[in-house]
Design a protein around this motif. Structure first.
Motif, PDB file in Angstrom:
ATOM      1  N   GLU A 163       1.843   5.896  -2.936  1.00  0.00           N
ATOM      2  CA  GLU A 163       0.775   6.696  -2.795  1.00  0.00           C
ATOM      3  C   GLU A 163       0.021   6.415  -3.500  1.00  0.00           C
ATOM      4  O   GLU A 163      -1.079   6.813  -3.307  1.00  0.00           O
ATOM      5  CB  GLU A 163       1.109   8.040  -2.284  1.00  0.00           C
ATOM      6  N   GLU A 164       0.429   6.400  -4.532  1.00  0.00           N
ATOM      7  CA  GLU A 164      -0.859   6.438  -6.157  1.00  0.00           C
ATOM      8  C   GLU A 164      -1.359   4.855  -6.341  1.00  0.00           C
ATOM      9  O   GLU A 164      -1.580   4.069  -7.271  1.00  0.00           O
ATOM     10  CB  GLU A 164      -0.197   6.668  -7.178  1.00  0.00           C
ATOM     11  N   LYS A 165      -0.997   3.766  -4.829  1.00  0.00           N
ATOM     12  CA  LYS A 165      -1.416   2.165  -5.195  1.00  0.00           C
ATOM     13  C   LYS A 165      -0.379   1.756  -6.309  1.00  0.00           C
ATOM     14  O   LYS A 165      -0.779   1.020  -6.963  1.00  0.00           O
ATOM     15  CB  LYS A 165      -3.050   2.429  -5.164  1.00  0.00           C
ATOM     16  N   LYS A 166       0.403   1.800  -6.307  1.00  0.00           N
ATOM     17  CA  LYS A 166       1.375   1.536  -7.775  1.00  0.00           C
ATOM     18  C   LYS A 166       2.271   0.654  -6.781  1.00  0.00           C
ATOM     19  O   LYS A 166       3.175   0.934  -6.058  1.00  0.00           O
ATOM     20  CB  LYS A 166       2.425   2.412  -8.712  1.00  0.00           C
ATOM     21  N   ILE A 167       2.133  -0.519  -6.962  1.00  0.00           N
ATOM     22  CA  ILE A 167       2.932  -1.432  -6.358  1.00  0.00           C
ATOM     23  C   ILE A 167       4.625  -1.065  -7.043  1.00  0.00           C
ATOM     24  O   ILE A 167       4.586  -1.392  -8.504  1.00  0.00           O
ATOM     25  CB  ILE A 167       2.857  -3.603  -6.713  1.00  0.00           C
ATOM     26  N   ILE A 168       5.768  -1.606  -5.754  1.00  0.00           N
ATOM     27  CA  ILE A 168       6.355  -1.525  -5.971  1.00  0.00           C
ATOM     28  C   ILE A 168       7.265  -2.509  -6.213  1.00  0.00           C
ATOM     29  O   ILE A 168       8.656  -2.788  -6.726  1.00  0.00           O
ATOM     30  CB  ILE A 168       7.293  -0.847  -4.962  1.00  0.00           C
ATOM     31  N   ILE A 169       7.217  -3.807  -4.674  1.00  0.00           N
ATOM     32  CA  ILE A 169       7.555  -4.682  -4.969  1.00  0.00           C
ATOM     33  C   ILE A 169       6.712  -6.075  -4.357  1.00  0.00           C
ATOM     34  O   ILE A 169       5.704  -5.882  -3.317  1.00  0.00           O
ATOM     35  CB  ILE A 169       8.397  -4.925  -3.791  1.00  0.00           C
ATOM     36  N   LYS A 170       6.303  -6.738  -4.846  1.00  0.00           N
ATOM     37  CA  LYS A 170       5.745  -7.794  -4.760  1.00  0.00           C
ATOM     38  C   LYS A 170       6.893  -9.382  -4.685  1.00  0.00           C
ATOM     39  O   LYS A 170       7.134  -9.774  -5.685  1.00  0.00           O
ATOM     40  CB  LYS A 170       4.756  -8.230  -6.247  1.00  0.00           C
ATOM     41  N   LEU A 171       6.686  -9.536  -3.817  1.00  0.00           N
ATOM     42  CA  LEU A 171       7.418 -11.104  -3.749  1.00  0.00           C
ATOM     43  C   LEU A 171       6.580 -12.401  -2.717  1.00  0.00           C
ATOM     44  O   LEU A 171       5.829 -11.877  -1.823  1.00  0.00           O
ATOM     45  CB  LEU A 171       8.398 -10.359  -2.283  1.00  0.00           C
ATOM     46  N   ALA A 172       6.701 -13.539  -3.333  1.00  0.00           N
ATOM     47  CA  ALA A 172       6.699 -14.778  -2.923  1.00  0.00           C
ATOM     48  C   ALA A 172       7.676 -15.422  -1.964  1.00  0.00           C
ATOM     49  O   ALA A 172       8.926 -15.091  -2.768  1.00  0.00           O
ATOM     50  CB  ALA A 172       5.923 -15.619  -3.608  1.00  0.00           C
ATOM     51  N   ASN A 173       7.923 -16.575  -1.012  1.00  0.00           N
ATOM     52  CA  ASN A 173       9.163 -16.453  -0.468  1.00  0.00           C
ATOM     53  C   ASN A 173      10.341 -15.615  -0.257  1.00  0.00           C
ATOM     54  O   ASN A 173      11.152 -15.628  -0.135  1.00  0.00           O
ATOM     55  CB  ASN A 173       9.827 -17.786  -0.792  1.00  0.00           C
ATOM     56  N   ASN A 174       9.835 -14.703   0.743  1.00  0.00           N
ATOM     57  CA  ASN A 174      10.106 -13.640   1.003  1.00  0.00           C
ATOM     58  C   ASN A 174      11.213 -13.914   2.588  1.00  0.00           C
ATOM     59  O   ASN A 174      10.850 -14.838   2.786  1.00  0.00           O
ATOM     60  CB  ASN A 174       9.246 -12.563   1.422  1.00  0.00           C
ATOM     61  N   LEU A 175      12.658 -13.305   2.182  1.00  0.00           N
ATOM     62  CA  LEU A 175      13.269 -13.683   3.055  1.00  0.00           C
ATOM     63  C   LEU A 175      13.012 -12.834   4.503  1.00  0.00           C
ATOM     64  O   LEU A 175      13.366 -12.552   6.086  1.00  0.00           O
ATOM     65  CB  LEU A 175      14.667 -14.266   2.672  1.00  0.00           C
ATOM     66  N   GLU A 176      13.357 -11.405   3.816  1.00  0.00           N
ATOM     67  CA  GLU A 176      13.856 -10.159   4.576  1.00  0.00           C
ATOM     68  C   GLU A 176      13.786  -9.104   4.332  1.00  0.00           C
ATOM     69  O   GLU A 176      14.146  -8.644   2.877  1.00  0.00           O
ATOM     70  CB  GLU A 176      14.896 -10.763   5.752  1.00  0.00           C
ATOM     71  N   THR A 177      12.421  -8.433   3.521  1.00  0.00           N
ATOM     72  CA  THR A 177      12.315  -6.996   3.151  1.00  0.00           C
ATOM     73  C   THR A 177      12.331  -5.654   3.873  1.00  0.00           C
ATOM     74  O   THR A 177      12.115  -5.976   5.313  1.00  0.00           O
ATOM     75  CB  THR A 177      10.972  -7.204   2.103  1.00  0.00           C
ATOM     76  N   PHE A 178      12.920  -4.838   3.830  1.00  0.00           N
ATOM     77  CA  PHE A 178      12.587  -3.839   4.051  1.00  0.00           C
ATOM     78  C   PHE A 178      12.431  -2.746   3.073  1.00  0.00           C
ATOM     79  O   PHE A 178      12.991  -1.981   2.301  1.00  0.00           O
ATOM     80  CB  PHE A 178      14.543  -2.902   4.917  1.00  0.00           C
ATOM     81  N   PRO A 179      10.823  -2.118   4.039  1.00  0.00           N
ATOM     82  CA  PRO A 179      10.045  -1.542   2.802  1.00  0.00           C
ATOM     83  C   PRO A 179      11.066   0.072   2.544  1.00  0.00           C
ATOM     84  O   PRO A 179      11.063   0.299   3.854  1.00  0.00           O
ATOM     85  CB  PRO A 179       8.450  -1.276   3.094  1.00  0.00           C
ATOM     86  N   GLY A 180      10.752   1.179   1.378  1.00  0.00           N
ATOM     87  CA  GLY A 180      11.360   2.295   1.753  1.00  0.00           C
ATOM     88  C   GLY A 180      10.325   3.636   2.402  1.00  0.00           C
ATOM     89  O   GLY A 180       9.887   3.413   2.805  1.00  0.00           O
TER      90      GLY A 180
END
Length: 57
Positions: free
Chosen positions: A15-32
């Motif tokens: 919510e504070e616009k702070k990046i938690i995850i920044k990925l390149a070559n993502n295979l499969e991500t499930f955001p919290g």
């Protein structure tokens, strides 16, 4: 049900616009729960989104 992100470039942020995850070559991500996310086909699209939405690392 969790949303699966499967495009090659992904950003997940809070919510504070702070990046938690920044990925390149993502295979499969499930955001919290409570996180916002976006996925892109190119690194340029990812960088543009981060800049346009004032996200910080």
């Amino acid at each position: 049900m969790e949303t699966k992100l499967s495009k090659p470039y992904v950003v997940v942020y809070n919510e504070e616009k702070k990046i938690i995850i920044k990925l390149a070559n993502n295979l499969e991500t499930f955001p919290g729960l409570g996180c916002h996310s976006a996925e892109f086909d190119t690194e340029q699209e990812l960088d543009d989104y981060i800049s346009e939405n004032n996200l910080v690392e």
